[in-house]
Design an enzyme around this catalytic site. Structure first.
Site, PDB file in Angstrom:
ATOM      1  CG  HIS A 125      34.926 -73.154 -17.150  1.00 46.06           C
ATOM      2  ND1 HIS A 125      36.042 -73.683 -16.181  1.00 46.06           N
ATOM      3  CD2 HIS A 125      34.093 -72.301 -16.548  1.00 46.06           C
ATOM      4  CE1 HIS A 125      35.220 -73.320 -15.021  1.00 46.06           C
ATOM      5  NE2 HIS A 125      34.170 -72.242 -15.248  1.00 46.06           N
ATOM      6  CG  ASP A 162      35.974 -67.706 -12.238  1.00 48.54           C
ATOM      7  OD1 ASP A 162      35.631 -66.891 -12.584  1.00 48.54           O
ATOM      8  OD2 ASP A 162      35.193 -68.732 -11.949  1.00 48.54           O
ATOM      9  CG  HIS A 164      32.938 -71.587 -11.305  1.00 47.70           C
ATOM     10  ND1 HIS A 164      32.347 -70.535 -11.123  1.00 47.70           N
ATOM     11  CD2 HIS A 164      32.171 -72.592 -10.704  1.00 47.70           C
ATOM     12  CE1 HIS A 164      31.420 -70.664 -10.834  1.00 47.70           C
ATOM     13  NE2 HIS A 164      30.711 -71.715 -10.441  1.00 47.70           N
ATOM     14  CG  ASP A 246      32.915 -66.620 -10.130  1.00 42.74           C
ATOM     15  OD1 ASP A 246      34.026 -66.222  -9.906  1.00 42.74           O
ATOM     16  OD2 ASP A 246      32.553 -67.225 -11.010  1.00 42.74           O
TER      17      ASP A 246
END
Length: 309
Positions: A125, A162, A164, A246
């Site tokens: 991120h 991931d 996200h 995740d």
């Protein structure tokens, strides 16, 4: 075939508040499962500490120096509501950077066939001038740039599974035709980026978003139909995996329903591409994964596949 595991004790010293999902127990869970008998063949190394020179491959010097200067002697420094720095954070962050570059060196020099960096905090991120989403510096992006600068690699693919979207990695490579960024992720979900229409200045951004509730079949179809053909066409000289776990059905921060065999399958797909185009070279870097059982079992499946087990 040699798979290298890179770890460092500093990862346990990055302290987050009670109840924060990105906690030291994540690394303990991964390290514990990788001590099992089936991982006896892993080569193991302690991460080197990354330098400011490495960080500035992707982040401007003034931003990097500001992050370093923010390191507290006590207490917590808050970058955003989720991203906090404790006295032990900077050492963990820089060892994460060092691990990523070290893994690239070992793989590019033929000392290991592939590598897995079991480090925290995560990185995908982190944008060029913004720490966010638990992340300070973008380890996967730094690994790609280091491969190009230090080893003359022409084309690097960063594959991010991931749950996200890796907004930071996408932003860093938006204008770069020499790096393909390919992601599956849940959408809508934090950080709000990752639509299929986000393709980059040279069409080297590939987003295959999934919806809440999607499981193995939808994930594998998206991976095989959207990501694999683009990777084959791109013919990478090195594949870097932003390996977040995740999207597992147990994870508390998202709503996908992957199981451990999905990670083994995706790993094997990337290994086939790497075998065809990149002399088998893969560097995998831990990102998210916040249920300890889901994380440890998924990481074990991923590393087993890297070991061609």
């Amino acid at each position: 075939m040699t798979t290298l595991l890179i770890t460092h004790p500093s990862t346990l010293q990055h302290a987050t508040p009670a109840g924060h999902p990105e906690r030291a127990d994540r690394i303990r869970a991964v390290e514990q499962v990788l001590e099992g008998e089936r991982f006896a063949g892993l080569a193991r190394s302690t991460a080197e500490r990354g330098t400011l020179e490495l960080v500035t491959l992707c982040h401007p010097g003034d931003f990097a120096e500001a992050v370093i200067a923010a390191s507290p002697a006590s207490g917590l420094v808050q970058f955003d509501s989720d991203t906090l720095m404790s006295p032990g954070t900077l050492d963990a962050v820089l060892h994460g950077v060092g691990a990523a570059a070290q893994a690239v060196d070992e793989v590019m020099q033929g000392k290991a066939d592939n590598a897995f960096c079991a480090m925290r905090p995560p990185g995908h991120h982190a944008e060029t001038t913004r720490a966010m989403g638990f992340c300070f510096f973008n380890n996967a992006a730094i690994a790609a740039r280091h491969a190009q600068k230090a080893h003359g690699v022409e084309r690097v693919a960063v594959v991010d599974w991931d749950v996200h979207h890796g907004n930071g990695t996408q932003q860093i490579f938006w204008d770069d035709a020499s790096v393909l960024y390919a992601s599956t992720h849940e959408m809508p979900l934090y950080p709000g980026t990752g639509a299929p229409s986000e393709r980059g200045a040279h069409g080297t951004i590939v987003n295959a978003p999934l919806r809440a509730g999607d499981g193995s079949d939808v994930f594998r179809e998206a991976f095989e139909s959207a990501l694999v053909p683009r990777l084959e066409d791109f013919r990478p000289d090195l594949i870097i995996i932003s390996a977040g776990f995740d999207a597992h059905w147990r994870d508390p921060l998202a709503n996908l329903n992957l199981v451990e065999p999905d990670y083994a399958w995706a790993t094997q797909k990337l290994m086939e591409i790497a075998d065809r185009h990149a002399k088998g070279r893969i560097v995998s870097i831990l990102e998210g994964g916040y249920d300890l059982e889901g994380l440890s079992k998924s990481a074990a499946a991923h590393v087993t596949a890297l070991m061609r087990g």
